[in-house]
Structure formats: structure tokens, C-alpha cells
Scaffold this motif. Structure first.
Motif, short mmCIF file in Angstrom:
data_model
loop_
_atom_site.label_atom_id
_atom_site.label_comp_id
_atom_site.label_asym_id
_atom_site.label_seq_id
_atom_site.Cartn_x
_atom_site.Cartn_y
_atom_site.Cartn_z
N GLU A 6 -3.61 11.44 23.74
CA GLU A 6 -3.91 10.13 23.17
C GLU A 6 -3.23 9.03 23.97
O GLU A 6 -2.19 9.25 24.61
CB GLU A 6 -3.42 10.03 21.72
CG GLU A 6 -3.99 11.05 20.76
CD GLU A 6 -3.06 12.22 20.54
OE1 GLU A 6 -3.13 12.85 19.48
OE2 GLU A 6 -2.25 12.51 21.45
N SER A 7 -3.81 7.84 23.90
CA SER A 7 -3.21 6.66 24.50
C SER A 7 -3.71 5.43 23.76
O SER A 7 -4.68 5.52 23.00
CB SER A 7 -3.54 6.58 25.99
OG SER A 7 -4.93 6.46 26.17
N GLY A 8 -3.04 4.30 24.01
CA GLY A 8 -3.52 3.05 23.44
C GLY A 8 -2.72 2.51 22.27
O GLY A 8 -3.00 1.41 21.79
N GLY A 9 -1.74 3.26 21.82
CA GLY A 9 -0.91 2.78 20.73
C GLY A 9 -0.01 1.63 21.17
O GLY A 9 0.09 1.32 22.36
N GLY A 10 0.64 1.00 20.20
CA GLY A 10 1.55 -0.07 20.54
C GLY A 10 1.98 -0.85 19.33
O GLY A 10 1.72 -0.46 18.19
N LEU A 11 2.65 -1.97 19.59
CA LEU A 11 3.13 -2.86 18.54
C LEU A 11 2.26 -4.10 18.51
O LEU A 11 2.11 -4.77 19.54
CB LEU A 11 4.59 -3.24 18.83
CG LEU A 11 5.20 -4.34 17.95
CD1 LEU A 11 5.25 -3.89 16.50
CD2 LEU A 11 6.59 -4.71 18.44
N ASP A 16 -4.48 -8.06 14.17
CA ASP A 16 -4.83 -7.75 15.55
C ASP A 16 -5.68 -6.49 15.63
O ASP A 16 -5.91 -5.81 14.62
CB ASP A 16 -3.57 -7.58 16.40
CG ASP A 16 -2.89 -8.90 16.70
OD1 ASP A 16 -1.75 -8.89 17.20
OD2 ASP A 16 -3.50 -9.96 16.43
N SER A 17 -6.10 -6.18 16.85
CA SER A 17 -6.91 -4.99 17.11
C SER A 17 -6.25 -4.11 18.16
O SER A 17 -5.48 -4.59 19.00
CB SER A 17 -8.31 -5.39 17.60
OG SER A 17 -9.00 -6.14 16.63
N LEU A 18 -6.56 -2.83 18.10
CA LEU A 18 -6.14 -1.85 19.10
C LEU A 18 -7.27 -0.85 19.27
O LEU A 18 -8.02 -0.59 18.32
CB LEU A 18 -4.89 -1.10 18.66
CG LEU A 18 -3.51 -1.68 18.91
CD1 LEU A 18 -2.45 -0.77 18.31
CD2 LEU A 18 -3.26 -1.90 20.39
N ARG A 19 -7.36 -0.28 20.46
CA ARG A 19 -8.29 0.82 20.67
C ARG A 19 -7.52 2.02 21.18
O ARG A 19 -6.88 1.96 22.24
CB ARG A 19 -9.39 0.47 21.66
CG ARG A 19 -10.46 1.57 21.73
CD ARG A 19 -11.65 1.22 22.60
NE ARG A 19 -11.40 1.44 24.01
CZ ARG A 19 -12.36 1.65 24.91
NH1 ARG A 19 -13.62 1.68 24.54
NH2 ARG A 19 -12.03 1.81 26.19
N GLN A 119 2.03 6.17 18.82
CA GLN A 119 2.58 5.34 17.76
C GLN A 119 1.83 4.01 17.68
O GLN A 119 1.65 3.33 18.69
CB GLN A 119 4.07 5.07 18.01
CG GLN A 119 4.72 4.12 17.00
CD GLN A 119 4.89 4.75 15.65
OE1 GLN A 119 5.35 5.89 15.52
NE2 GLN A 119 4.54 4.02 14.58
N VAL A 120 1.45 3.67 16.46
CA VAL A 120 0.87 2.35 16.17
C VAL A 120 1.78 1.68 15.15
O VAL A 120 2.04 2.23 14.08
CB VAL A 120 -0.55 2.47 15.62
CG1 VAL A 120 -1.06 1.12 15.14
CG2 VAL A 120 -1.50 3.06 16.67
N THR A 121 2.26 0.50 15.51
CA THR A 121 3.13 -0.26 14.61
C THR A 121 2.52 -1.65 14.41
O THR A 121 2.25 -2.35 15.38
CB THR A 121 4.54 -0.40 15.19
OG1 THR A 121 5.08 0.91 15.43
CG2 THR A 121 5.45 -1.14 14.21
N VAL A 122 2.31 -2.00 13.14
CA VAL A 122 1.72 -3.27 12.79
C VAL A 122 2.75 -4.09 12.02
O VAL A 122 3.17 -3.69 10.94
CB VAL A 122 0.44 -3.10 11.96
CG1 VAL A 122 -0.21 -4.46 11.70
CG2 VAL A 122 -0.53 -2.17 12.64
N SER A 123 3.14 -5.21 12.58
CA SER A 123 4.14 -6.06 11.92
C SER A 123 3.44 -7.11 11.06
O SER A 123 2.33 -7.54 11.36
CB SER A 123 5.03 -6.73 12.96
OG SER A 123 4.25 -7.60 13.78
N SER A 124 4.14 -7.51 10.00
CA SER A 124 3.55 -8.49 9.08
C SER A 124 3.87 -9.91 9.49
O SER A 124 4.66 -10.15 10.38
CB SER A 124 4.06 -8.23 7.67
OG SER A 124 5.47 -8.29 7.64
#
Length: 124
Positions: A6-11, A16-19, A119-124
Motif C-alpha cells: 500500500e501507499s498514499g497514506g498521510g496526514l 481533504d482527500s487522499l488516494r 497510516q491515514v491521519t485526519v486532523s480536525s
């Protein structure tokens, strides 16, 4: 046998969007049902989305329906998860999974190959 990366995770921030991408080894990618799961510490791995090998039917968890889109490119041996309108509760490690065995498409036990997670991290 298939190996998944897997790849593409992030903060990112809420909204926002991520793929995410999942690159698979081998020449029989199209014969696998593919899924995305996610897990947070202390909780069980949770179904996110999946796509059948037979007819390409797609399934989503209610929590992501309308925001996430799963797709596969058999020519590139790659599975994708487009995640839009991300929420803090989407924060988790996301895993790609593959299987040629019968079983419920939303059950983690129905998959016998797993990636290492991203890892996918979504901040508020």
C-alpha cells in the motif's frame, strides 16, 4: 500467491482527500477479490470497501458510502481507494487485502493476503 504494497497514506485535515494505492505482484491480479480494511489501536479490523473478481460488484461500509470510491486497474495490478471529505474518525491504518477463496466479501477472515498497511491521519 500475491504480495500487496500500500501507499498514499498521510496526514490531512478534515474535508481533504487522499488516494490510496495497492500494488500487487503476480500475473493473476484479476482473479482476486480485493478489499480495503482499516484498524485503529484496540479495535478490530473494520471493512471499508471491496470489489468482486467475478462481476466487479462493489461494496462499501455505511460509514464511507458516498465519500470513498474503490477501483481496480487490472492492467496495472493496482487497487485504489479514493477518499474524499475525510473525517477525523477515518483515522486508521488502512490495509489492502486479496483473496481467491469463497467467503463474505466484507469479512476479514475471507481474505488470505494482506499488505503491511498505510497510516491515514485526519486532523480536525
Amino acid at each position: 500467491q500475491v504480495q500487496l504494497v500500500e501507499s498514499g497514506g498521510g496526514l490531512v485535515q478534515a474535508g481533504d482527500s487522499l488516494r490510496l494505492s495497492c500494488a500487487a505482484s503476480g500475473r493473476t491480479f484479476s482473479t482476486y477479490k480485493m478489499g480495503w480494511f482499516r484498524q485503529v489501536p484496540g479495535k478490530e479490523r473494520e471493512f471499508v470497501a471491496a470489489i468482486r473478481r467475478s462481476d466487479g460488484s462493489i461494496y462499501y461500509a455505511d460509514s464511507v458510502k458516498g465519500r470513498f470510491t474503490i477501483s481496480r486497474d487490472n492492467a496495472k495490478n493496482t487497487l485504489y481507494l479514493q477518499m474524499n471529505s475525510l473525517k477525523p474518525e477515518d483515522t486508521a491504518v488502512y490495509y489492502c487485502a486479496a483473496s481467491q477463496i469463497m467467503g463474505l466479501i466484507f469479512a476479514s477472515g475471507s481474505y488470505n493476503y494482506w499488505g503491511q498497511g498505510t497510516q491515514v491521519t485526519v486532523s480536525s
